[in-house]
Design an enzyme around this catalytic site. Structure first.
Site, mmCIF file in Angstrom:
data_model
loop_
_atom_site.group_PDB
_atom_site.id
_atom_site.type_symbol
_atom_site.label_atom_id
_atom_site.label_comp_id
_atom_site.label_asym_id
_atom_site.label_seq_id
_atom_site.Cartn_x
_atom_site.Cartn_y
_atom_site.Cartn_z
ATOM 1 N N ASP A 109 40.198 47.613 39.112
ATOM 2 C CA ASP A 109 41.351 47.229 38.299
ATOM 3 C C ASP A 109 42.401 48.316 38.502
ATOM 4 O OD1 ASP A 109 43.244 46.696 36.396
ATOM 5 O OD2 ASP A 109 41.877 46.740 34.674
ATOM 6 N N ASP A 114 46.893 38.448 28.506
ATOM 7 C CA ASP A 114 46.678 39.753 29.129
ATOM 8 C C ASP A 114 47.964 40.571 29.100
ATOM 9 O OD1 ASP A 114 46.196 41.925 30.757
ATOM 10 O OD2 ASP A 114 45.417 40.776 32.450
ATOM 11 N N GLU A 157 44.067 39.139 37.453
ATOM 12 C CA GLU A 157 43.451 39.870 36.340
ATOM 13 C C GLU A 157 42.915 38.952 35.228
ATOM 14 O OE1 GLU A 157 46.551 42.701 35.581
ATOM 15 O OE2 GLU A 157 46.096 43.779 37.431
ATOM 16 N N LYS A 163 52.817 50.997 39.575
ATOM 17 C CA LYS A 163 52.607 49.559 39.767
ATOM 18 C C LYS A 163 53.915 48.778 39.567
ATOM 19 C CE LYS A 163 49.268 46.040 38.231
ATOM 20 N NZ LYS A 163 48.077 45.871 37.371
#
Lengths: 177, 622
Positions: free
Chosen positions: B25, B206, B184, B87
């Site tokens: 992850d 999420d 994810e 990210k």
């Protein structure tokens, strides 16, 4: 090397070639097939098998999508019967139908301009009912009467209805964002 | 740890090897690596027992690189060279990055993707991410005691093609074999669904450090089918910190904080946010480099008030996902919460209000994605018996299309289409005698090309001169199981074939990656030749193992002469493996691959037939 996809989509899923379809059986066959061909099943195998698997899985997804949606399924049945729906060029429709279409369209445009969420939902429900009737007509033309010309005619009308439905969806989405 | 290995009946003659595979992850704030051990997914810890690795990378003047906790402490001291939340920059140009004004970095706008100027030179977000992945890879190899076969890397479901490609490039740069890019929320659904033996339609909400995803999934008899996904690739916990930071500047009347103070205050903002998860008030104390002291108290109501618009930004995509799935909140059996930011009470309340039910939080929202990725990695590496596994059917989050006349977008693949998917569209020439055509591939939902993300531009040349409208150029879009696009174009009417395949790459070419990889290997003193040889040997060994397993299972699909050809190729490759020429081994691999093409096709065909006859074996007559 390209895998052999010469079977028609109905045969691929082991279903009879008809407009009326057993949705549960289609889902089950789809899952069983993807369970065999999906790239996740072949990720640890050599490049050759991985490529083959992607091509198969792509084809199975396309076949499923085609049979799942009534309008696509109807087009596909007509194509198998060697009939072109000519859905881009053939727009010769009865005047009465076209008049009705214009009225629908105006109602959608008005509700959209007024930002009338409730009215749009109501129009949507009426259209859905209308569409259900047409799907019934398509089913009896294909499966009972084997009258493909009549089926093609109903398919063209259903296309207008679904296009309107998409316009309402867009309008609803625009109102929300 | 040493496990007893037992080969599957009928499988390869060599003992069946348990392949070391991990799920990673790669988060905005924290990253994790997990694996399946004795059938159970576990997060791997560092040498002092910590599961999380802060996604922070610090470049130092002496060329050394600190990652994780080691870099975390330097955030406020050396903000320019200490990269957090990288990210957010993956596959993004400078104009796409929000809050750039409060970021301490020295940005460089490069084609395709922004770059960062550091004390050790210009770094692409791909390189920064690769540093994080390298540390996780080393952690996994130390913990599992061997080289990894492959890894599943998770990405936000709403990541576009550029962001996915950048993530895959980072993994390659870190020396990882990417088994799959996995969304994810889908990874979370696997971990949750298998743990709870769930059936029905679930929503996965999420909210991570920098990204928001909402996915609607149907779980039935081991099939995880994504019905629709939506989200915001630039919305997460970071934005809540940002709001608190702005509130602090306002309250304390700070005009122009230095980059060090900005970083310091952002850290205080995050602390205050986290404190409000269990308390009604959070004190905020900070001493600025000017000597000024900040002394404030953030109340939970104030916090809820200043972040209200962020919460409502999650509900728009949620509504759209439900609409695309053709469902209402009443159809949702459960809502799974994922991501550290879902710990905030006001987020949980908003989700509960919207779905009219309490969300599920029984799995750690910070670990569930890595655990699901590990379970999927275990399957993809081939560690389980094929047909009994669960099946994942995922979708593409954003429509793919081409630019047509007048700067309009023509959609070729709609959002939420199940992948892998291919679509062809025909185009024709605009002028008499036109011999070239240019294509512009975009991603997004808007009508104007200018409002969508530009993925790639390419030209098709060598079209035979014809009158306008006579040529037929077929453009084919193929999206693979990673959600990555490749496009090819071909002229259909003439005997002449002109075709081109484009893989969008966003500023990093294959050669650049190869170069970076080579540099990093040389940097650690490894021998490139030796590494190449070892890689080819492993690859060749894996291929032989797979082919022999296939022969043991389905050898009867081959005629004697075909079988003899394949056996000969295997013997030849074995001899090459024993040598030291990596090119010869590569050639042998290609040759064996080619020799088994027909065999692979027959096996697949047989497999398809079995699927439809309730898994019964049908003997094929050849």
């Amino acid at each position: 090397m390209v895998p052999d996809f010469s079977q028609d989509y109905f045969a691929l899923f082991g279903l009879p070639r008809a407009f009326r379809i057993d949705a549960a059986q289609l889902d089950q066959a789809y899952h069983a097939l993807q369970g065999r061909v999906h790239p996740d099943r072949h990720a640890h195998l050599p490049e050759t098998e991985r490529r083959l698997s992607m091509q198969w899985a792509t084809q199975v997804n396309e076949a499923y999508r085609t049979l799942k949606q009534p309008l696509l399924r109807a087009h596909y049945l007509l194509r198998l019967a060697g009939m072109e729906t000519g859905h881009e060029s053939n727009t010769a429709m009865p005047a009465a139908f076209l008049m009705e279409q214009m009225e629908w369209r105006e109602a959608v445009a008005e509700a959209r301009a007024a930002g009338d969420h409730h009215e749009l939902e109501k129009l949507m429900q009426r259209l859905e009912k209308h569409g259900a009737g047409l799907r019934g007509e398509i089913e009896s033309s294909f499966d009972a009467k084997k009258d493909f010309a009549a089926a093609a005619d109903a398919v063209r009308r259903l296309m207008f209805i679904e296009k309107l439905e998409h316009e309402i969806e867009d309008a609803l989405e625009a109102l929300e964002s | 740890m040493a496990l007893l290995q037992i080969s599957e009946p009928g499988m390869s003659a060599a003992p069946h090897q348990h392949r070391l595979a991990v799920g990673i992850d790669l988060g905005t704030t924290n990253s994790l690596v997990a694996t399946v051990r004795n059938g159970i997914a576990v997060v791997l810890q560092d040498e002092v027992g910590r599961s999380l690795l802060p996604s922070i990378v610090r470049y130092q003047a002496d060329g050394s690189v600190d990652v994780g906790y080691a870099a975390q402490g330097a955030q406020a001291l050396d903000p320019r060279n200490t990269i957090v939340s990288v990210k957010r920059f993956m596959g993004r140009g400078l104009k796409d990055v929000a809050h750039i004004e409060s970021m301490p970095y020295d940005f460089l706008d490069a084609e395709g993707m922004v770059r960062l100027r550091t004390v050790t030179g210009v770094k692409s977000p791909v390189e920064v991410s690769a540093e994080i992945l390298k540390v996780l890879r080393e952690r996994a190899e130390a913990s599992l005691g061997g080289e990894l076969t492959g890894a599943v890397i998770t990405v936000p479901a709403y990541f576009d093609d550029a962001q996915r490609q950048a993530t895959k490039d980072a993994a390659r740069l870190a020396g990882l074999n990417v088994l799959r890019l996995l969304n994810e929320p889908t990874a979370a659904a696997i971990a949750y669904g298998l743990d709870n033996a769930s059936e029905g339609v679930y929503a996965v909400f999420d909210l991570g450090g920098g990204t928001f995803d909402i996915s609607i999934l149907k779980l039935s008899r081991g099939v995880f089918e994504v019905l629709a996904t939506n989200g915001d690739a630039a919305l997460g916990g970071d934005d809540f910190d940002q709001r608190v930071y702005c509130w602090m500047l306002d309250e304390a009347k700070i005009r122009f904080p230095s980059i060090e103070d900005t970083r310091r205050l952002l850290l205080k903002a995050r602390e205050a946010k986290e404190m409000l998860t269990g308390h009604d008030v959070a004190p905020v104390h900070a001493e600025l480099s000017t000597g000024e002291a900040v002394d404030l108290t953030l109340k939970i109501d104030t916090f809820a008030d200043i972040t209200k618009t962020l919460i409502s930004k999650t509900l728009g995509p949620t509504r759209k996902a439900l609409r695309d799935a053709g469902l209402t909140v009443h159809d949702i059996k459960g809502v799974v919460m994922v991501g550290g930011a879902t710990r905030m009470p006001q987020v949980q309340r908003a989700v509960a209000d919207y779905f009219k039910q309490e969300p599920l939080t029984n799995l750690d929202p910070e670990k569930v994605v890595a655990l699901g990725a590990a379970m999927q990695a275990n399957v993809l590496a081939g560690n389980r018996a094929g047909a009994d596994d669960w099946l994942l059917l995922d979708v593409i989050p954003l429509s793919l299309g081409m630019e047509t006349m007048g700067g309009l977008t023509e959609k070729v693949i709609p959002r939420n289409a199940t992948i892998p998917i291919a679509k062809a569209q025909d185009f024709t020439t605009f002028k008499d005698g036109q011999t070239a055509m240019s294509f512009h591939i975009v991603q997004g939902e808007r009508e104007l090309v200018a409002d969508c993300r530009s993925l790639a531009k390419f030209e098709l040349r060598g079209i035979p001169p014809m009158v306008a409208g006579a040529a037929r150029i077929r453009v084919t879009f193929q999206v693979d199981a990673d959600g990555l696009l490749s496009v090819s174009a071909r002229e259909m009417t003439s005997g002449v074939e002109a075709s081109i395949t484009v893989k969008p790459s966003y500023g990093l070419t294959d050669d650049e990656i190869a170069g970076m990889l080579k540099d990093s290997i040389e940097h650690v003193g490894d021998d490139v030749q030796a590494r190449n040889l070892r890689e080819q040997q492993v690859e060749a060994g894996r291929l032989i193992e797979a082919v022999e397993a296939a022969l043991a299972e389905d050898g009867r699909l081959l005629r004697a002469d075909e079988r003899a050809d394949i056996d000969e190729e295997i013997a030849s490759l074995r001899k090459r493996i024993a040598g030291t020429d990596h090119r010869a081994i590569k050639a042998g691999v290609d040759s064996l691959n080619a020799a088994t093409q027909d065999f692979a096709a027959r096996r697949m065909d047989q497999s398809v037939r079995r699927a439809l006859t309730g898994h019964k074996v049908i003997e094929l007559k050849l």
